[in-house]
Every structure is written in structure tokens, then in C-alpha cells.
Design a protein around this motif. Structure first.
Motif, PDB file in Angstrom:
ATOM      1  N   PRO A 103       0.841  -1.206   0.000  1.00 38.10           N
ATOM      2  CA  PRO A 103       0.000   0.000   0.000  1.00 38.10           C
ATOM      3  C   PRO A 103       0.873   1.253   0.000  1.00 38.10           C
ATOM      4  CG  PRO A 103       0.055  -0.943   2.201  1.00 38.10           C
ATOM      5  CD  PRO A 103       0.775  -1.907   1.306  1.00 38.10           C
ATOM      6  N   ILE A 104       0.523   2.223  -0.815  1.00 35.77           N
ATOM      7  CA  ILE A 104       1.365   3.403  -1.036  1.00 35.77           C
ATOM      8  C   ILE A 104       1.084   4.463   0.021  1.00 35.77           C
ATOM      9  CG2 ILE A 104       1.987   5.211  -2.670  1.00 35.77           C
ATOM     10  CD1 ILE A 104       0.930   3.313  -4.899  1.00 35.77           C
ATOM     11  N   ALA A 105       2.084   4.771   0.831  1.00 36.02           N
ATOM     12  CA  ALA A 105       1.955   5.836   1.823  1.00 36.02           C
ATOM     13  C   ALA A 105       2.024   7.178   1.120  1.00 36.02           C
ATOM     14  CB  ALA A 105       3.060   5.725   2.871  1.00 36.02           C
ATOM     15  N   PHE A 106       1.311   8.162   1.643  1.00 28.23           N
ATOM     16  CA  PHE A 106       1.291   9.461   0.979  1.00 28.23           C
ATOM     17  C   PHE A 106       2.675  10.101   0.921  1.00 28.23           C
ATOM     18  CE2 PHE A 106       0.980  14.106   1.078  1.00 28.23           C
ATOM     19  CZ  PHE A 106       0.438  14.291  -0.182  1.00 28.23           C
ATOM     20  N   GLY A 107       3.466   9.983   1.995  1.00 28.07           N
ATOM     21  CA  GLY A 107       4.801  10.575   1.989  1.00 28.07           C
ATOM     22  C   GLY A 107       5.657  10.045   0.862  1.00 28.07           C
ATOM     23  N   ARG A 108       5.564   8.750   0.622  1.00 28.59           N
ATOM     24  CA  ARG A 108       6.341   8.132  -0.462  1.00 28.59           C
ATOM     25  C   ARG A 108       5.803   8.585  -1.821  1.00 28.59           C
ATOM     26  NH1 ARG A 108       9.304   7.180  -3.543  1.00 28.59           N
ATOM     27  NH2 ARG A 108      10.461   5.282  -4.082  1.00 28.59           N
ATOM     28  N   PHE A 109       4.482   8.706  -1.942  1.00 30.87           N
ATOM     29  CA  PHE A 109       3.866   9.207  -3.172  1.00 30.87           C
ATOM     30  C   PHE A 109       4.348  10.617  -3.466  1.00 30.87           C
ATOM     31  CE2 PHE A 109       0.530  11.481  -5.424  1.00 30.87           C
ATOM     32  CZ  PHE A 109       0.173  10.603  -6.436  1.00 30.87           C
ATOM     33  N   MET A 110       4.440  11.438  -2.421  1.00 29.36           N
ATOM     34  CA  MET A 110       4.868  12.823  -2.583  1.00 29.36           C
ATOM     35  C   MET A 110       6.309  12.894  -3.072  1.00 29.36           C
ATOM     36  SD  MET A 110       3.672  15.843  -2.354  1.00 29.36           S
ATOM     37  CE  MET A 110       4.430  17.435  -2.666  1.00 29.36           C
ATOM     38  N   GLN A 111       7.148  12.002  -2.596  1.00 27.46           N
ATOM     39  CA  GLN A 111       8.537  11.972  -3.064  1.00 27.46           C
ATOM     40  C   GLN A 111       8.587  11.727  -4.575  1.00 27.46           C
ATOM     41  OE1 GLN A 111      11.107   9.315  -0.843  1.00 27.46           O
ATOM     42  NE2 GLN A 111       9.991   9.727   1.032  1.00 27.46           N
ATOM     43  N   ALA A 112       7.785  10.778  -5.035  1.00 28.24           N
ATOM     44  CA  ALA A 112       7.766  10.477  -6.472  1.00 28.24           C
ATOM     45  C   ALA A 112       7.229  11.660  -7.271  1.00 28.24           C
ATOM     46  CB  ALA A 112       6.908   9.236  -6.728  1.00 28.24           C
ATOM     47  N   ALA A 113       6.207  12.330  -6.732  1.00 24.83           N
ATOM     48  CA  ALA A 113       5.638  13.492  -7.418  1.00 24.83           C
ATOM     49  C   ALA A 113       6.660  14.622  -7.510  1.00 24.83           C
ATOM     50  CB  ALA A 113       4.383  13.963  -6.687  1.00 24.83           C
ATOM     51  N   ASN A 114       7.368  14.863  -6.420  1.00 22.13           N
ATOM     52  CA  ASN A 114       8.408  15.900  -6.441  1.00 22.13           C
ATOM     53  C   ASN A 114       9.502  15.563  -7.447  1.00 22.13           C
ATOM     54  OD1 ASN A 114       7.803  18.066  -4.637  1.00 22.13           O
ATOM     55  ND2 ASN A 114       8.139  16.717  -2.901  1.00 22.13           N
ATOM     56  N   ARG A 119      12.163  16.696 -12.559  1.00 19.65           N
ATOM     57  CA  ARG A 119      12.662  16.160 -13.828  1.00 19.65           C
ATOM     58  C   ARG A 119      12.114  16.940 -15.011  1.00 19.65           C
ATOM     59  NH1 ARG A 119      13.879  10.905 -15.707  1.00 19.65           N
ATOM     60  NH2 ARG A 119      14.808  10.557 -13.647  1.00 19.65           N
ATOM     61  N   LEU A 120      10.862  17.357 -14.914  1.00 20.90           N
ATOM     62  CA  LEU A 120      10.213  18.016 -16.046  1.00 20.90           C
ATOM     63  C   LEU A 120      10.370  19.529 -16.050  1.00 20.90           C
ATOM     64  CD1 LEU A 120       6.945  15.896 -16.226  1.00 20.90           C
ATOM     65  CD2 LEU A 120       8.859  15.855 -17.819  1.00 20.90           C
ATOM     66  N   SER A 121      11.111  20.048 -15.121  1.00 21.83           N
ATOM     67  CA  SER A 121      11.310  21.495 -15.054  1.00 21.83           C
ATOM     68  C   SER A 121      12.502  21.902 -15.912  1.00 21.83           C
ATOM     69  CB  SER A 121      11.549  21.932 -13.613  1.00 21.83           C
ATOM     70  OG  SER A 121      10.449  21.573 -12.813  1.00 21.83           O
ATOM     71  N   ASP A 122      12.265  22.776 -16.857  1.00 18.62           N
ATOM     72  CA  ASP A 122      13.335  23.209 -17.754  1.00 18.62           C
ATOM     73  C   ASP A 122      14.480  23.873 -17.005  1.00 18.62           C
ATOM     74  OD1 ASP A 122      10.981  24.217 -20.336  1.00 18.62           O
ATOM     75  OD2 ASP A 122      11.965  22.289 -19.945  1.00 18.62           O
ATOM     76  N   ASP A 123      14.139  24.600 -15.960  1.00 18.57           N
ATOM     77  CA  ASP A 123      15.172  25.303 -15.211  1.00 18.57           C
ATOM     78  C   ASP A 123      15.437  24.674 -13.859  1.00 18.57           C
ATOM     79  OD1 ASP A 123      13.180  28.039 -13.794  1.00 18.57           O
ATOM     80  OD2 ASP A 123      12.739  25.913 -14.154  1.00 18.57           O
ATOM     81  N   ALA A 124      15.255  23.350 -13.757  1.00 20.18           N
ATOM     82  CA  ALA A 124      15.411  22.679 -12.463  1.00 20.18           C
ATOM     83  C   ALA A 124      16.800  22.874 -11.867  1.00 20.18           C
ATOM     84  CB  ALA A 124      15.124  21.185 -12.613  1.00 20.18           C
ATOM     85  N   LYS A 125      17.830  22.895 -12.726  1.00 19.17           N
ATOM     86  CA  LYS A 125      19.188  23.044 -12.202  1.00 19.17           C
ATOM     87  C   LYS A 125      19.455  24.460 -11.696  1.00 19.17           C
ATOM     88  CE  LYS A 125      21.203  19.393 -15.052  1.00 19.17           C
ATOM     89  NZ  LYS A 125      22.237  19.056 -16.061  1.00 19.17           N
ATOM     90  N   LYS A 126      18.718  25.438 -12.239  1.00 16.07           N
ATOM     91  CA  LYS A 126      18.945  26.815 -11.836  1.00 16.07           C
ATOM     92  C   LYS A 126      18.158  27.180 -10.578  1.00 16.07           C
ATOM     93  CE  LYS A 126      19.711  28.406 -16.586  1.00 16.07           C
ATOM     94  NZ  LYS A 126      19.231  29.317 -17.652  1.00 16.07           N
ATOM     95  N   SER A 127      16.954  26.686 -10.488  1.00 17.07           N
ATOM     96  CA  SER A 127      16.110  27.086  -9.364  1.00 17.07           C
ATOM     97  C   SER A 127      15.174  25.964  -8.945  1.00 17.07           C
ATOM     98  CB  SER A 127      15.296  28.328  -9.735  1.00 17.07           C
ATOM     99  OG  SER A 127      14.497  28.740  -8.652  1.00 17.07           O
ATOM    100  N   PRO A 128      15.709  24.846  -8.434  1.00 14.59           N
ATOM    101  CA  PRO A 128      14.846  23.724  -8.051  1.00 14.59           C
ATOM    102  C   PRO A 128      14.142  23.988  -6.727  1.00 14.59           C
ATOM    103  CG  PRO A 128      17.120  23.211  -7.531  1.00 14.59           C
ATOM    104  CD  PRO A 128      17.131  24.546  -8.228  1.00 14.59           C
ATOM    105  N   TYR A 129      13.018  23.336  -6.561  1.00 18.10           N
ATOM    106  CA  TYR A 129      12.338  23.392  -5.274  1.00 18.10           C
ATOM    107  C   TYR A 129      11.458  22.171  -5.107  1.00 18.10           C
ATOM    108  CZ  TYR A 129       8.617  25.605  -8.134  1.00 18.10           C
ATOM    109  OH  TYR A 129       7.702  25.911  -9.101  1.00 18.10           O
ATOM    110  N   VAL A 130      11.048  21.923  -3.880  1.00 16.91           N
ATOM    111  CA  VAL A 130      10.139  20.840  -3.556  1.00 16.91           C
ATOM    112  C   VAL A 130       9.015  21.414  -2.706  1.00 16.91           C
ATOM    113  CG1 VAL A 130      11.902  19.035  -3.668  1.00 16.91           C
ATOM    114  CG2 VAL A 130      11.453  20.184  -1.494  1.00 16.91           C
ATOM    115  N   PHE A 131       7.935  20.661  -2.599  1.00 16.84           N
ATOM    116  CA  PHE A 131       6.835  21.047  -1.733  1.00 16.84           C
ATOM    117  C   PHE A 131       6.805  20.150  -0.499  1.00 16.84           C
ATOM    118  CE2 PHE A 131       5.314  22.991  -5.628  1.00 16.84           C
ATOM    119  CZ  PHE A 131       4.619  24.111  -5.179  1.00 16.84           C
TER     120      PHE A 131
END
Length: 227
Positions: A103-114, A119-131
Motif C-alpha cells: 500500500p502506497i503511503a502518501f509521503g512516499r507518493f509525494m517523493q515520487a511526485a516531487n 525532472r520536467l522542469s526546464d530550469d530545475a538546475k537553476k532554481s529547483p524546489y520541492v513542496f
């Protein structure tokens, strides 16, 4: 950074899809467009609808998740969801972004979403962030401004320059979420930004006006990485 990620979920078990729906509804940057119990119908949908991220069960009739991922190729990121850990190696051989065990815990799901968002952010290397979740709100942590993460009991403090967020998470989960080339665990209760270290002493680090403890087991690795 993209405002939202368009995603779908595929699983022959409706209960499992309900879990994905519930988790996705709590993530501000996920836009769950459709769910499918039939993988063939999902393939038809993908012919006309661009999708960024697919949450994909592996053990399905007619078309397995592994076969589905081969058909999709690199058109969308794939996060496998399954109750069978023995499929993990095959999943990663297909360049899956992540592998979530039911069963998928929400915290683990959030890690995958982040991870998908970064990965899909064009400027991830310049200004990355997580929620992270702070109380009832989701707040953005700017990694370039994050100084350190401190663990206390079942809670973590993400200390940025001039502000902080407190969330219910383990320090191990935070270590997986943060990019390893920029952050390092230096104590059982601390992860620090290598770019924010101002001074290294035998048993502590100075970051801004704060002294962070340094465990002997991490000291050699830290010194090697900051050379």
C-alpha cells in the motif's frame, strides 16, 4: 517551472486507483486527468492527449505495466505501482522514474511526485524546489535557499534563509527527496546544504549563525566533498 503536471493512473483494481486519486488531490502541482482500469483504453487516450506522468500498475491482464511502458517509451514519465517487489529491477531497467510498493503511503507518493516535477522542469538546475506540508498548507522549499534540515521527533524543520517550514516526515525521506549533489546528511538529525557551510570544525559546522553538530562517521566524507 511547470505550473502542473498532467497525469493519469492505470490499475485494474478500482481500490488502488482510489488511493492514487486521494493522494494526487493533495498535491498542488498534479492534475490527474483520468484513471483507467483497462490499459488498452489508456493507450487510446494517450494517442490524442499529452500526458507528463503515468502512475502504472505492473500486474494487469491483457497488457502488463511493463509492456505498456515499452509501448509508451519516453513520451511520458512512468512511476510503477505494484504489490510485488520482485518487479522493481525490471521497472528500473525500463527507465522508470520511481517504483511505489503498495500500500502506497502518501509521503512516499509525494517523493515520487516531487521527483517528476523536478525532472520536467526546464530550469530545475537553476532554481529547483520541492513542496512539503506545513500544518494544513503545502509550502514551497527553494533548494538554493535551504540551509539545513533538522529532525526532532517525528517532525522536520526545513530552514531556509529567513523562513522555515515544519513537516511530519522522517529524515531518511528528506534525504531521498533532496538532490545528493547539493545536500548531505552530517548527523543523525541533520542534513545540510554544502553550499551554505561557512566553517567546519571537529564536531560542528557553522551555517549562518547556527552551529550544526557533525558526527565523526560523516566527517571524512564531508571533507572530501568540499575540497
Amino acid at each position: 517551472m511547470p505550473a502542473t503536471l498532467r497525469c493519469i493512473a492505470i490499475d485494474d483494481e478500482p481500490i488502488a486507483l482510489n488511493v492514487i486519486k486521494s493522494h494526487a488531490s493533495k498535491v498542488p502541482f498534479l492534475d490527474l486527468k483520468r484513471t483507467f482500469v483497462n490499459a488498452i483504453e489508456a493507450l487510446t487516450f494517450l494517442k490524442t492527449e499529452p500526458i507528463d506522468l503515468i502512475f502504472l500498475d505492473i500486474n494487469m491482464p491483457d497488457l502488463t505495466g511493463l509492456d505498456f511502458a515499452q509501448v509508451v517509451g519516453n513520451k511520458s514519465l512512468v512511476v510503477f505501482t505494484t504489490a510485488y517487489p520482485e518487479y522493481a529491477l525490471q521497472g528500473f531497467e525500463l527507465s522508470a522514474l520511481d517504483y511505489l510498493l503498495k500500500p502506497i503511503a502518501f509521503g512516499r507518493f509525494m517523493q515520487a511526485a516531487n521527483k517528476a516535477y523536478e525532472r520536467l522542469s526546464d530550469d530545475a538546475k537553476k532554481s529547483p524546489y520541492v513542496f512539503v506540508k506545513d500544518g494544513y498548507d503545502w509550502v514551497r522549499i527553494n533548494l538554493d535557499e535551504l540551509q539545513y534540515v533538522e529532525s526532532e521527533g517525528n517532525y522536520l524543520t526545513f530552514q531556509e534563509i529567513g523562513k522555515k517550514a515544519v513537516t511530519r516526515m522522517t529524515i531518511g525521506e528528506a534525504a531521498e527527496m533532496l538532490p545528493g549533489d547539493q545536500f548531505m546528511r552530517v548527523h543523525k538529525s541533520y542534513i545540510v546544504s554544502l553550499n551554505r557551510i561557512e566553517k567546519i570544525e571537529r564536531h560542528q559546522l557553522t551555517i549562518g549563525k547556527v552551529q550544526v553538530p557533525l558526527s565523526g562517521s560523516y566527517r571524512d566524507e564531508l571533507l572530501e566533498r568540499v575540497k
